[in-house]
Design a protein around this motif. Structure first.
Motif, PDB file in Angstrom:
ATOM      1  N   GLN A   1       0.940  -1.222   0.054  1.00 39.54           N
ATOM      2  CA  GLN A   1      -0.034   0.097   0.038  1.00 39.54           C
ATOM      3  C   GLN A   1       0.937   1.115   0.022  1.00 39.54           C
ATOM      4  O   GLN A   1       1.683   1.447   0.812  1.00 39.54           O
ATOM      5  N   ILE A   2       0.688   2.220  -0.849  1.00 39.18           N
ATOM      6  CA  ILE A   2       1.321   3.439  -0.824  1.00 39.18           C
ATOM      7  C   ILE A   2       0.448   4.493  -0.112  1.00 39.18           C
ATOM      8  O   ILE A   2      -0.662   4.430  -0.394  1.00 39.18           O
ATOM      9  N   GLU A   3       1.182   5.120   0.893  1.00 39.87           N
ATOM     10  CA  GLU A   3       0.601   6.003   1.470  1.00 39.87           C
ATOM     11  C   GLU A   3       0.422   7.478   0.960  1.00 39.87           C
ATOM     12  O   GLU A   3       1.396   7.730   0.254  1.00 39.87           O
ATOM     13  N   ASP A   4      -0.514   8.074   1.057  1.00 40.74           N
ATOM     14  CA  ASP A   4      -0.772   9.375   0.499  1.00 40.74           C
ATOM     15  C   ASP A   4       0.178  10.281   1.163  1.00 40.74           C
ATOM     16  O   ASP A   4       0.073  10.373   2.530  1.00 40.74           O
ATOM     17  N   THR A   5       0.740  11.232   0.601  1.00 35.56           N
ATOM     18  CA  THR A   5       1.698  12.286   1.065  1.00 35.56           C
ATOM     19  C   THR A   5       0.661  13.567   0.815  1.00 35.56           C
ATOM     20  O   THR A   5       0.234  13.877  -0.221  1.00 35.56           O
ATOM     21  N   THR A   6       0.890  14.564   1.703  1.00 36.08           N
ATOM     22  CA  THR A   6       0.307  15.939   1.509  1.00 36.08           C
ATOM     23  C   THR A   6       1.416  16.768   0.949  1.00 36.08           C
ATOM     24  O   THR A   6       2.674  16.419   0.694  1.00 36.08           O
ATOM     25  N   LEU A   7       0.923  17.795   0.150  1.00 33.07           N
ATOM     26  CA  LEU A   7       1.805  18.684  -0.236  1.00 33.07           C
ATOM     27  C   LEU A   7       2.880  19.365   0.448  1.00 33.07           C
ATOM     28  O   LEU A   7       4.171  19.608   0.274  1.00 33.07           O
ATOM     29  N   ASN A   8       2.430  19.339   1.871  1.00 32.25           N
ATOM     30  CA  ASN A   8       3.361  20.183   2.848  1.00 32.25           C
ATOM     31  C   ASN A   8       4.632  19.300   2.987  1.00 32.25           C
ATOM     32  O   ASN A   8       5.673  19.774   3.014  1.00 32.25           O
ATOM     33  N   ASN A   9       4.405  17.905   3.092  1.00 30.30           N
ATOM     34  CA  ASN A   9       5.485  17.128   3.330  1.00 30.30           C
ATOM     35  C   ASN A   9       6.362  16.701   1.951  1.00 30.30           C
ATOM     36  O   ASN A   9       7.545  16.619   2.186  1.00 30.30           O
ATOM     37  N   ALA A  10       5.782  17.099   0.688  1.00 30.69           N
ATOM     38  CA  ALA A  10       6.479  16.854  -0.452  1.00 30.69           C
ATOM     39  C   ALA A  10       7.406  17.812  -0.704  1.00 30.69           C
ATOM     40  O   ALA A  10       8.587  17.890  -1.429  1.00 30.69           O
TER      41      ALA A  10
ATOM     42  N   GLU B   1      12.233  20.822   2.315  1.00 37.52           N
ATOM     43  CA  GLU B   1      13.725  20.845   2.060  1.00 37.52           C
ATOM     44  C   GLU B   1      14.435  19.491   2.482  1.00 37.52           C
ATOM     45  O   GLU B   1      14.114  18.973   3.435  1.00 37.52           O
ATOM     46  N   PHE B   2      15.197  19.279   1.530  1.00 35.33           N
ATOM     47  CA  PHE B   2      16.037  17.648   1.781  1.00 35.33           C
ATOM     48  C   PHE B   2      17.390  18.169   2.546  1.00 35.33           C
ATOM     49  O   PHE B   2      18.088  19.053   2.175  1.00 35.33           O
ATOM     50  N   LYS B   3      17.451  17.554   3.576  1.00 30.96           N
ATOM     51  CA  LYS B   3      18.776  17.821   4.225  1.00 30.96           C
ATOM     52  C   LYS B   3      19.639  16.667   3.883  1.00 30.96           C
ATOM     53  O   LYS B   3      19.414  15.512   4.119  1.00 30.96           O
ATOM     54  N   ARG B   4      21.006  17.224   3.723  1.00 32.26           N
ATOM     55  CA  ARG B   4      22.082  16.164   3.398  1.00 32.26           C
ATOM     56  C   ARG B   4      22.568  15.839   4.857  1.00 32.26           C
ATOM     57  O   ARG B   4      22.698  16.617   5.745  1.00 32.26           O
ATOM     58  N   PRO B   5      22.840  14.539   4.478  1.00 34.27           N
ATOM     59  CA  PRO B   5      23.530  13.884   6.045  1.00 34.27           C
ATOM     60  C   PRO B   5      24.939  14.538   6.047  1.00 34.27           C
ATOM     61  O   PRO B   5      25.617  15.068   5.125  1.00 34.27           O
ATOM     62  N   THR B   6      25.132  14.697   7.256  1.00 38.23           N
ATOM     63  CA  THR B   6      26.526  15.455   7.611  1.00 38.23           C
ATOM     64  C   THR B   6      27.686  14.005   7.384  1.00 38.23           C
ATOM     65  O   THR B   6      27.244  12.921   7.971  1.00 38.23           O
ATOM     66  N   LEU B   7      28.904  14.311   6.806  1.00 39.67           N
ATOM     67  CA  LEU B   7      29.753  13.191   6.705  1.00 39.67           C
ATOM     68  C   LEU B   7      30.792  13.390   7.937  1.00 39.67           C
ATOM     69  O   LEU B   7      31.099  14.319   8.157  1.00 39.67           O
TER      70      LEU B   7
END
Length: 199
Positions: free
Chosen positions: A49-58, A61-67
């Protein structure tokens, strides 16, 4: 008479047995047995099952992981005893003045070798008095070009076939005789030309 009685008794008996089997099979087919387990069957759904996502979650911003920080470089070696010595052993290459001749094991000299041998044509004029198999011994020379020349008949079982044998040998091709990488004449080659009557 006995076969008539068997026919009168056998046909109705066969009809009764066939009808009984037919009714028995029909009754077995009509039954609708239901298992209790089928009534209480559980419906399982194994598709993802694919969960519906809201526009706010989509749109967040994507956070890059710290190396992790790179490891420090290895420590420098300052100890002079740990370095390789450049003053290696110095020696001259010895000179070998040996004049050896081991040979190649290959001898290029060879005798004349046949390349093309055209079979003779049986002359029709010789067929009447010929045996089933006749032979002619022919002698010839091979030139440095591989051609046959000086063709003569040495011995023959039927003199009528001599010209046909010589004409056949005249069309043969040879690899010439080789001596010291030079093509030379090969004289006195002898061969037997065989004539066979077919049929």
């Amino acid at each position: 008479m006995g076969s008539l009685i068997r026919l009168i008794i056998g046909v109705p008996g066969a009809i009764i047995v066939t009808g009984g089997l037919f009714l028995f099979m029909a009754a077995m087919i009509r039954q609708d047995p239901r298992l209790n387990e089928e009534e209480d069957a559980i419906n399982l759904n194994i598709t993802a099952q694919i969960e519906d996502t809201t526009l706010n979650n989509a749109n967040r911003e994507f956070k890059r992981p710290t190396l992790d920080a790179p490891p420090p470089p290895p420590p420098a070696v300052n100890d002079p005893s740990n370095r390789p010595a450049l003053d290696g052993v110095r020696a001259q290459i010895p000179e070998i003045n040996a004049n050896l001749s081991i040979g190649s094991g290959f001898n290029p000299d060879r005798d004349a070798q046949p390349l093309v041998r055209i079979p003779p044509q049986y002359p029709e004029r010789c067929m009447n008095r010929a045996k089933p198999s006749e032979s002619v011994l022919v002698q010839f020379d091979v030139t440095p070009d591989g051609q046959t020349t000086n063709i003569t008949t040495v011995e023959s079982s039927n003199s009528c076939l001599n010209r046909a044998a010589e004409a056949s040998v005249a069309r043969w091709k040879y690899q010439p005789k080789i001596v010291d990488n030079q093509a030379e004449w090969r004289r006195g080659v002898q061969t037997v030309v065989t004539f066979v009557l077919e049929g």
